[in-house]
Design a protein around this motif. Structure first.
Motif, PDB file in Angstrom:
ATOM      1  N   ASN A   1       0.830  -1.202   0.000  1.00 25.91           N
ATOM      2  CA  ASN A   1       0.000   0.000   0.000  1.00 25.91           C
ATOM      3  C   ASN A   1       0.866   1.254   0.000  1.00 25.91           C
ATOM      4  O   ASN A   1       2.056   1.209   0.331  1.00 25.91           O
ATOM      5  N   GLU A   2       0.259   2.358  -0.369  1.00 19.67           N
ATOM      6  CA  GLU A   2       0.994   3.615  -0.509  1.00 19.67           C
ATOM      7  C   GLU A   2       1.567   4.096   0.820  1.00 19.67           C
ATOM      8  O   GLU A   2       2.669   4.649   0.883  1.00 19.67           O
ATOM      9  N   SER A   3       0.829   3.896   1.898  1.00 21.10           N
ATOM     10  CA  SER A   3       1.295   4.328   3.213  1.00 21.10           C
ATOM     11  C   SER A   3       2.586   3.605   3.601  1.00 21.10           C
ATOM     12  O   SER A   3       3.534   4.228   4.102  1.00 21.10           O
ATOM     13  N   GLN A   4       2.636   2.304   3.338  1.00 24.31           N
ATOM     14  CA  GLN A   4       3.841   1.549   3.665  1.00 24.31           C
ATOM     15  C   GLN A   4       5.010   1.960   2.775  1.00 24.31           C
ATOM     16  O   GLN A   4       6.164   2.011   3.234  1.00 24.31           O
ATOM     17  N   LEU A   5       4.724   2.268   1.528  1.00 26.28           N
ATOM     18  CA  LEU A   5       5.774   2.755   0.621  1.00 26.28           C
ATOM     19  C   LEU A   5       6.392   4.045   1.157  1.00 26.28           C
ATOM     20  O   LEU A   5       7.624   4.215   1.133  1.00 26.28           O
ATOM     21  N   ARG A   6       5.554   4.940   1.652  1.00 31.69           N
ATOM     22  CA  ARG A   6       6.065   6.195   2.229  1.00 31.69           C
ATOM     23  C   ARG A   6       6.915   5.918   3.473  1.00 31.69           C
ATOM     24  O   ARG A   6       7.940   6.575   3.694  1.00 31.69           O
ATOM     25  N   THR A   7       6.490   4.955   4.275  1.00 35.21           N
ATOM     26  CA  THR A   7       7.247   4.608   5.476  1.00 35.21           C
ATOM     27  C   THR A   7       8.639   4.101   5.123  1.00 35.21           C
ATOM     28  O   THR A   7       9.647   4.515   5.721  1.00 35.21           O
ATOM     29  N   ILE A   8       8.713   3.207   4.150  1.00 34.92           N
ATOM     30  CA  ILE A   8      10.007   2.653   3.728  1.00 34.92           C
ATOM     31  C   ILE A   8      10.904   3.765   3.185  1.00 34.92           C
ATOM     32  O   ILE A   8      12.093   3.864   3.533  1.00 34.92           O
ATOM     33  N   SER A   9      10.340   4.616   2.338  1.00 38.50           N
ATOM     34  CA  SER A   9      11.114   5.709   1.742  1.00 38.50           C
ATOM     35  C   SER A   9      11.655   6.650   2.809  1.00 38.50           C
ATOM     36  O   SER A   9      12.807   7.106   2.733  1.00 38.50           O
ATOM     37  N   SER A  10      10.835   6.944   3.811  1.00 37.69           N
ATOM     38  CA  SER A  10      11.276   7.858   4.877  1.00 37.69           C
ATOM     39  C   SER A  10      12.410   7.260   5.691  1.00 37.69           C
ATOM     40  O   SER A  10      13.329   7.979   6.111  1.00 37.69           O
ATOM     41  N   TYR A  11      12.364   5.925   5.929  1.00 44.56           N
ATOM     42  CA  TYR A  11      13.459   5.281   6.654  1.00 44.56           C
ATOM     43  C   TYR A  11      14.762   5.356   5.869  1.00 44.56           C
ATOM     44  O   TYR A  11      15.836   5.628   6.434  1.00 44.56           O
ATOM     45  N   VAL A  12      14.710   5.128   4.561  1.00 48.44           N
ATOM     46  CA  VAL A  12      15.924   5.188   3.743  1.00 48.44           C
ATOM     47  C   VAL A  12      16.491   6.607   3.724  1.00 48.44           C
ATOM     48  O   VAL A  12      17.710   6.805   3.804  1.00 48.44           O
ATOM     49  N   GLU A  13      15.614   7.596   3.641  1.00 49.44           N
ATOM     50  CA  GLU A  13      16.077   8.989   3.691  1.00 49.44           C
ATOM     51  C   GLU A  13      16.729   9.292   5.039  1.00 49.44           C
ATOM     52  O   GLU A  13      17.738  10.009   5.115  1.00 49.44           O
ATOM     53  N   GLU A  14      16.159   8.731   6.091  1.00 55.11           N
ATOM     54  CA  GLU A  14      16.737   8.921   7.422  1.00 55.11           C
ATOM     55  C   GLU A  14      18.114   8.258   7.499  1.00 55.11           C
ATOM     56  O   GLU A  14      19.031   8.778   8.135  1.00 55.11           O
ATOM     57  N   GLY A  15      18.244   7.093   6.840  1.00 51.86           N
ATOM     58  CA  GLY A  15      19.536   6.417   6.802  1.00 51.86           C
ATOM     59  C   GLY A  15      20.608   7.256   6.128  1.00 51.86           C
ATOM     60  O   GLY A  15      21.772   7.273   6.552  1.00 51.86           O
ATOM     61  N   LYS A  16      20.224   7.963   5.072  1.00 52.32           N
ATOM     62  CA  LYS A  16      21.167   8.862   4.394  1.00 52.32           C
ATOM     63  C   LYS A  16      21.630   9.968   5.340  1.00 52.32           C
ATOM     64  O   LYS A  16      22.813  10.305   5.412  1.00 52.32           O
ATOM     65  N   LYS A  17      20.682  10.540   6.074  1.00 49.60           N
ATOM     66  CA  LYS A  17      21.018  11.630   7.006  1.00 49.60           C
ATOM     67  C   LYS A  17      21.927  11.148   8.136  1.00 49.60           C
ATOM     68  O   LYS A  17      22.733  11.916   8.668  1.00 49.60           O
ATOM     69  N   GLU A  18      21.772   9.856   8.508  1.00 51.18           N
ATOM     70  CA  GLU A  18      22.589   9.305   9.582  1.00 51.18           C
ATOM     71  C   GLU A  18      23.962   8.851   9.090  1.00 51.18           C
ATOM     72  O   GLU A  18      24.748   8.271   9.856  1.00 51.18           O
ATOM     73  N   GLY A  19      24.249   9.081   7.801  1.00 52.89           N
ATOM     74  CA  GLY A  19      25.573   8.767   7.270  1.00 52.89           C
ATOM     75  C   GLY A  19      25.702   7.413   6.623  1.00 52.89           C
ATOM     76  O   GLY A  19      26.822   6.948   6.362  1.00 52.89           O
ATOM     77  N   GLY A  20      24.589   6.760   6.336  1.00 52.05           N
ATOM     78  CA  GLY A  20      24.639   5.444   5.719  1.00 52.05           C
ATOM     79  C   GLY A  20      25.018   5.497   4.242  1.00 52.05           C
ATOM     80  O   GLY A  20      24.692   6.445   3.531  1.00 52.05           O
ATOM     81  N   GLU A  21      25.716   4.459   3.794  1.00 47.56           N
ATOM     82  CA  GLU A  21      26.059   4.298   2.376  1.00 47.56           C
ATOM     83  C   GLU A  21      24.948   3.472   1.724  1.00 47.56           C
ATOM     84  O   GLU A  21      24.770   2.299   2.039  1.00 47.56           O
TER      85      GLU A  21
END
Length: 463
Positions: free
Chosen positions: A324-344
């Protein structure tokens, strides 16, 4: 699939006392959407308190007759359900794929066969009830609430043991994946299951809360998020009813330096990219011994580039859409957060780029701290976070360093080492040189914030 949907005019109500029923008062209809195309497959009427009362009353009325049958008589119905699902396996696989977004290859090879296996297995326990469960009695009306990641399989996990031991059921499917439960209701009519033994009501969270708190319910069996599980726990506290909960997870795949790395790569694919990572026990944390870190990551990246993404009915696809679209947004937000935390961040360079649908590329993340949000929280998507360790004891410590305790897997050529490590990891299930292996004869469940109780096997029947 289309013919079955058209037979119901693409509209579904509640299944109560063996019949399809629509509310006498106006109620909203909620669309069931194909996650790959965003097309509406059917519309489902939102059940309310009135429908819940009717369903629970029907189950309570049917309980006396159903529980008084011998185990052999109930087993006949479970065998009939299993054979009927087998007979219509292509229809079930197609509906499950369209409604959920997972690949047809998964539903044909995993979901449907495992669902069948659960009904066959528990039909056997029904026949052995007098010998194996002497002194046990059915609890009464069971409220079963299932998630959207494995709708048909979770239905079978809940219903098969409940029916085998003489209980009646009110089932509440997830809002975004109701169609396989409705198809199952047609199967029940086909085999002649007594009216009221199984009832299905589809509604929102308010309706589910009313079902859980209903005074005529004797047990609640829930699979879903930890947050909702905590709410249910509060609702049933002090009422003296039974409760089984299988909740979230943050499972670790532990790879020792002597492991078969090629097998580990395939294990990663099966553990985190199965069903687009929407699996409660998905191996979302890859813990690798330092000496083989670079080799394993290189092999894993190469394998990810060869994964094929497509629509759910594409027989060649390895991955399809997020539910569902809501879960897609959740996954995307986690990956963006990973970028901010310095993840490769590494994502597969897939050629599949549809204009519609809830698709997310398989993702690998390195360089995060073990206390990062992506390492601690359940993402429920195709996102794998990698960490290193030096010793087996450190690996066990890292595996335990989350609030969840559902599953883990250990990859090594030394089985004695794996067995010792398994004792130290606080989870319900530990696999060795494999991941996401299920069977109806084996109990499944977690500890800590992954829930309690077991489903499957003899221990699941006792629950």
């Amino acid at each position: 699939e289309t013919r079955w949907l058209e037979r119901h005019a693409r509209k579904f109500g509640a299944f109560i006392e063996g019949e399809w029923k629509f509310s006498s008062s106006p109620r909203p209809f909620v669309p069931s959407v194909d996650p790959c195309t965003e097309e509406v497959l059917a519309e489902c009427e939102q059940a309310g308190k009135q429908e819940v009362d009717q369903a629970v009353a029907a189950a309570a009325n049917a309980f006396k007759g159903w529980s008084s049958l011998t185990g052999h008589e109930r087993a006949k119905f479970l065998y009939a359900i299993a054979r009927s699902i087998q007979r219509h396996h292509k229809l079930f696989a197609g509906i499950e794929s369209l409604d959920n977004g997972k690949t047809i290859r998964e539903t044909k090879n995993i979901d449907v066969p495992l669902a069948v296996r659960h009904f066959y297995h528990h039909a056997g326990w029904a026949q052995l009830q007098e010998q194996e469960f002497a002194g046990y009695r059915p609890v009464g009306v069971v409220a079963c609430i299932i998630p959207w990641n494995f709708p048909l399989l979770m239905l079978s996990w809940k219903l098969a043991p409940a029916l085998a031991m003489g209980n009646t059921v009110v089932l509440k499917p997830a809002p975004s994946t109701r169609l396989s439960a409705f198809l199952f209701c047609d199967i029940l009519k086909e085999i002649g299951l007594p009216p009221g033994v199984v009832n299905v009501v589809a509604g929102d969270n308010e309706m589910a809360s009313y079902l859980v708190s209903h005074p005529s319910i004797s047990k609640v069996a829930f699979t879903g998020s930890t947050a909702v599980g905590k709410q249910i726990r509060k609702q049933v506290a002090g009422r003296g009813i039974k409760l089984t909960m299988e909740l979230g997870g943050k499972s670790a795949m532990i790879v020792l330096q002597d492991a078969d790395l090629d097998a580990c790569v395939e294990g990663c694919v099966d553990s985190i990219f199965l069903n687009q990572g929407q699996v409660c026990c998905a191996g979302s944390r890859l813990l690798v011994q330092e000496g083989v870190m670079q080799d394993l990551v290189a092999k894993l990246k190469a394998r990810m580039e060869r994964l094929r993404m497509g629509t759910s009915l594409d027989k060649n696809a390895d991955m399809a859409a997020i539910n569902n679209e809501s879960q897609l947004r959740t996954i995307s937000s986690y990956v963006e957060e990973g970028k901010k935390e310095g993840g490769e961040i590494f994502q597969s360079n897939l050629s599949f780029n549809p204009s519609k649908g809830y698709f997310f590329k398989p993702t690998l993340i390195l360089g995060l701290q073990t206390c990062s949000s992506l390492s601690q929280n359940e993402i429920f998507g195709p996102v794998l976070v990698v960490h290193t360790f030096r010793t087996p004891d450190e690996a066990c410590m890292l595996a335990n360093n989350v609030r969840y305790g559902l599953a883990a897997s250990i990859w090594t050529e030394r089985i004695c080492v794996a067995m010792e490590m398994a004792k130290k990891i606080r989870v319900g299930v530990v696999w060795i040189n494999s991941h996401n292996q299920f069977d109806a004869a084996a109990g499944f469940g977690g500890c800590k914030e992954s829930g309690f109780g077991r489903e499957g096997g003899k221990e699941g029947v006792v629950e």
